[in-house]
Design a protein around this motif. Structure first.
Motif, PDB file in Angstrom:
ATOM      1  N   GLY A   1     -68.265 -13.639  -5.892  1.00  0.00           N
ATOM      2  CA  GLY A   1     -69.703 -13.821  -6.024  1.00  0.00           C
ATOM      3  C   GLY A   1     -70.073 -15.181  -5.477  1.00  0.00           C
ATOM      4  O   GLY A   1     -69.204 -15.979  -5.132  1.00  0.00           O
ATOM      5  N   ARG A   2     -71.360 -15.438  -5.387  1.00  0.00           N
ATOM      6  CA  ARG A   2     -71.765 -16.781  -4.995  1.00  0.00           C
ATOM      7  C   ARG A   2     -71.582 -17.673  -6.213  1.00  0.00           C
ATOM      8  O   ARG A   2     -71.790 -17.220  -7.341  1.00  0.00           O
ATOM      9  CB  ARG A   2     -73.219 -16.772  -4.576  1.00  0.00           C
ATOM     10  N   ALA A   3     -71.226 -18.914  -5.979  1.00  0.00           N
ATOM     11  CA  ALA A   3     -70.991 -19.814  -7.107  1.00  0.00           C
ATOM     12  C   ALA A   3     -72.191 -19.789  -8.062  1.00  0.00           C
ATOM     13  O   ALA A   3     -72.017 -19.750  -9.281  1.00  0.00           O
ATOM     14  CB  ALA A   3     -70.720 -21.220  -6.596  1.00  0.00           C
TER      15      ALA A   3
ATOM     16  N   TRP B   1     -68.504 -14.057   6.742  1.00  0.00           N
ATOM     17  CA  TRP B   1     -68.831 -15.348   7.352  1.00  0.00           C
ATOM     18  C   TRP B   1     -70.210 -15.771   6.909  1.00  0.00           C
ATOM     19  O   TRP B   1     -70.826 -15.113   6.074  1.00  0.00           O
ATOM     20  CB  TRP B   1     -68.696 -15.321   8.874  1.00  0.00           C
ATOM     21  N   GLN B   2     -70.678 -16.883   7.441  1.00  0.00           N
ATOM     22  CA  GLN B   2     -71.953 -17.460   7.039  1.00  0.00           C
ATOM     23  C   GLN B   2     -72.677 -18.010   8.262  1.00  0.00           C
ATOM     24  O   GLN B   2     -72.035 -18.289   9.276  1.00  0.00           O
ATOM     25  CB  GLN B   2     -71.732 -18.655   6.106  1.00  0.00           C
ATOM     26  N   THR B   3     -73.967 -18.225   8.091  1.00  0.00           N
ATOM     27  CA  THR B   3     -74.738 -18.885   9.149  1.00  0.00           C
ATOM     28  C   THR B   3     -74.017 -20.173   9.560  1.00  0.00           C
ATOM     29  O   THR B   3     -73.912 -20.504  10.736  1.00  0.00           O
ATOM     30  CB  THR B   3     -76.152 -19.218   8.630  1.00  0.00           C
ATOM     31  N   GLU B   4     -73.515 -20.877   8.569  1.00  0.00           N
ATOM     32  CA  GLU B   4     -72.875 -22.163   8.806  1.00  0.00           C
ATOM     33  C   GLU B   4     -71.602 -22.046   9.638  1.00  0.00           C
ATOM     34  O   GLU B   4     -71.297 -22.928  10.437  1.00  0.00           O
ATOM     35  CB  GLU B   4     -72.500 -22.818   7.457  1.00  0.00           C
ATOM     36  N   THR B   5     -70.852 -20.971   9.442  1.00  0.00           N
ATOM     37  CA  THR B   5     -69.564 -20.863  10.147  1.00  0.00           C
ATOM     38  C   THR B   5     -69.749 -20.330  11.571  1.00  0.00           C
ATOM     39  O   THR B   5     -68.816 -20.389  12.369  1.00  0.00           O
ATOM     40  CB  THR B   5     -68.566 -19.949   9.404  1.00  0.00           C
TER      41      THR B   5
ATOM     42  N   PRO C   1     -84.225 -21.893   2.819  1.00  0.00           N
ATOM     43  CA  PRO C   1     -83.331 -21.750   3.980  1.00  0.00           C
ATOM     44  C   PRO C   1     -83.021 -23.095   4.646  1.00  0.00           C
ATOM     45  O   PRO C   1     -83.867 -23.971   4.714  1.00  0.00           O
ATOM     46  CB  PRO C   1     -84.130 -20.865   4.932  1.00  0.00           C
ATOM     47  N   LYS C   2     -81.787 -23.215   5.132  1.00  0.00           N
ATOM     48  CA  LYS C   2     -81.346 -24.432   5.806  1.00  0.00           C
ATOM     49  C   LYS C   2     -81.227 -24.141   7.301  1.00  0.00           C
ATOM     50  O   LYS C   2     -80.841 -23.039   7.675  1.00  0.00           O
ATOM     51  CB  LYS C   2     -79.961 -24.843   5.283  1.00  0.00           C
ATOM     52  N   GLY C   3     -81.540 -25.120   8.143  1.00  0.00           N
ATOM     53  CA  GLY C   3     -81.434 -24.927   9.594  1.00  0.00           C
ATOM     54  C   GLY C   3     -80.086 -25.414  10.085  1.00  0.00           C
ATOM     55  O   GLY C   3     -79.850 -26.611  10.223  1.00  0.00           O
TER      56      GLY C   3
END
Ligand code: ATP
Ligand code: MG
Length: 579
Positions: A458-460, A359-363, A223-225
């Motif tokens: 799909g995810r890359a 969407w994503q955590t990042e967005t 996981p990334k913060g």
């Protein structure tokens, strides 16, 4: 698959038309319009979510209805929430913490969690929610990565998961324990809040001041913060309004836990900023309880996830009998691709389709959505939100090439919307790699059709390459769950000498179904009919459950690693394992 028409004429909730909104307006501008009275020189998420409403005369409105596992139902007004969060903010300052301090929370969905989130934000400090169900190690590593200064938790969680290593985190200054008593070295939150003043002016934070750190779900790896800033509230406000129809006064329920970004953006901030009355259920998924909540609380707007929807489908329409869902007005889903089957099922059972959004955590907020303003094409994620420019790109000679409609490529977004992450904690290089030629690269593959609808492939990392075909697991899985016996499915690629890769699928069955060779043949037969022989799974295996993250995402990489005998990688977010 047909189109489910929900044209603006059908709208009973907010309903907006892109043209009325102004096609060219920025997300900043649309957010600003909703945050009435926003000063020019500061922006604070906590203030916008609660204190503003009290100042504007809505203090008596119910902000949060807490449905406890054991203590019944509690209604908390905007004034109460402002008061509780102000006490929390004062408490942090009283203990020597200052602007920018990192406040972590690991606890169940109780009012104190919401007060802590809002109090931290009002204090100008940085809030990080963690799943209470995480084991000691995932809690510890995230607190280490995030240089935690404060932890709010419960006595039992502290003793079981934290006490043993607490001293190893030098930055950790204060541990607050929910309730009236606390173990040595910790402070009991209940009495501490009572002894603290409720008089607090939210800190006039700047747009770029850090506000939230969210760890990604860990579906594809460690996981990334992701760090988000106060300006994000502009996007929380406008995306809640235009993607989820959050209007002042409506009853809304987001079933996600704040440990997952959905449960914070759309389970705390966006609903409160839009002054809804939100339901917070302390319990875990339980179908009867959920249907009961929809009925008793007269939920109008419901935001959930495919994994829960598939569980409802598995229980069948019978399980809904005797419940009255007539208050429901809008259903939305996020987190994983929503199979067309699920959209059609909900339209039959609830009289309303689930609206998928992506969407994503990042967005930090919903980017692509099926909104009230457009028809649904079941299986599509919908169209980009107002103010969001999305495209499909491909790496080409070191640069990026925008692809044509109908072609599969990486889903990319033009950066600049307010809730975009500002960095990955301690991983600046990884963050920088997300951007190229003026695009933010999502790591997901998708396709845009001629009507401007986006389709998730799909995810890359999960893409399967078989005899020159590119196969997205979602397409295969959706075909498999069309079979009456299949509840859930996961597809992966496994090496094959002639084809490069072939598809292997894992499925779980509906109640009353037993695995057999005949059933396997039958499911494969249906898949071949739907997908063609090149794309259909070569092999299907039956499982009682599929491995999933705490946010309910199928971990295909784990199935693949096991299949190939490779290391399992980071499984700190694994909730349900394969059985
Ligand atoms: P990690 O980045 O750690 O591997 P994660 O990507 O699962 O984990 P999140 O940020 O919670 O962490 O999830 C975002 C991802 O979830 C998206 O990139 C996409 O792959 C998937 N997703 C979210 N919503 C949808 C949707 N509506 N349709 C298809 N996929 C979705
Ligand atoms: Mg991700």
């Amino acid at each position: 698959m047909g189109i489910i028409g929900k044209t603006p004429e059908d709208c009973t909730v907010a309903c907006w038309r892109p043209a009325e909104l102004g096609e060219e307006r920025s997300a900043h501008d649309l957010g600003r319009e909703l945050l009435t009275g926003l000063p020019d020189d500061a922006i604070n998420i906590g203030f916008e979510a609660v204190d503003r409403h009290v100042e504007q005369g809505h203090g008596d409105q119910i902000a949060l209805i807490w449905l406890s596992k054991t203590e019944g139902r509690t209604a908390i007004s905007y004034r109460d929430l402002a008061d509780m969060s102000s006490r929390f903010a004062n408490l942090l300052y009283a203990h020597g913490l200052t602007k920018g301090a990192r406040v972590f929370v690991a606890m169940g969905r109780r009012p104190e969690l919401y007060a802590a989130a809002l109090g931290t934000l009002k204090a100008g400090m940085v809030f990080t929610p963690l799943f209470a169900a995480f084991g000691p190690e995932p809690i510890r590593t995230r607190m280490e990565i995030g240089d935690a200064n404060v932890l709010v938790t419960t006595k039992s969680l502290y003793k079981r998961k934290i006490a043993a290593w607490r001293k190893d985190i030098p930055s950790l200054q204060l541990v607050l324990i929910v309730g009236d008593d606390a173990p040595e070295g910790c402070l009991a939150l209940g009495p501490a809040l009572e002894d603290t003043s409720s008089d607090f002016q939210a800190i006039p934070t700047q747009p770029e001041d850090p506000a939230l750190i969210h760890f990604t779900s860990g579906t594809t790896g460690k996981p990334k913060g992701a760090v988000h800033v106060h300006e994000a509230v502009l996007y929380h406000a406008m995306s809640g309004r235009y993607a989820l129809e959050l209007q002042p006064g409506v009853t809304y329920w987001c079933t996600a836990d704040p440990g997952w970004v959905t449960g914070t953006t759309y389970g705390i901030i966006s609903p409160l900023v839009n002054r809804v009355t939100m339901i917070v259920d302390e319990a875990e998924f339980n179908l009867d309880r959920w249907y009961g909540i929809l009925q008793q609380e007269q939920v109008a707007i419901w935001y959930s996830a495919p994994t829960a929807i598939r569980m409802m489908m598995r229980a069948g329409k019978e399980a809904t009998e005797g419940f009255d869902f007539s208050a429901l007005q809008f259903l939305a889903s996020v987190g994983e691709p929503l199979n067309p089957e699920a959209v059609i099922w909900s339209n039959e059972v609830f009289g309303l389709p689930f609206h998928d959004n992506w969407w994503q955590t990042e967005t930090g907020g919903i980017m692509i959505a099926n909104t009230r303003a457009q028809d649904i094409k079941p299986g599509s994620m919908g169209k980009p939100m107002p103010g969001i420019h999305a495209g499909i790109v491909e790496k080409d000679n070191g640069g990026l090439r925008e692809m044509n409609d109908g072609e599969i490529g990486e889903l990319a977004l033009r950066p600049g919307w307010p809730s975009m992450m500002r960095t990955y904690l301690h991983e600046q290089a990884r963050y920088d790699k997300c951007f190229q030629d003026g695009w933010y690269l999502s790591g997901d593959l998708a396709m845009r059709d001629a009507d401007g609808y986006f389709w998730f492939v799909g995810r890359a990392d999960d893409l399967i390459k078989s005899s020159g075909h590119l196969i997205g697991p979602f397409e295969v899985e959706s075909a498999l769950i069309e079979h009456d016996s299949v509840a859930e499915a996961a597809a992966i690629g496994i090496p094959d000498e002639t084809a490069g890769e072939v598809v292997k699928a894992y499925v779980t069955l509906n109640p009353g179904q037993t695995p057999s060779e005949e059933l396997e043949r039958d499911i494969r037969g249906l898949a071949r009919k739907r997908l063609g022989a090149a794309v259909a799974p070569r092999e299907i295996v039956f499982r009682e459950s599929l491995p999933k993250t705490r946010s309910g995402k199928i971990m295909r990489r784990l199935l693949k690693a096991r299949e190939l005998g490779l290391p399992e990688g980071d499984i700190s977010t694994l909730e349900v394992d394969e059985k």
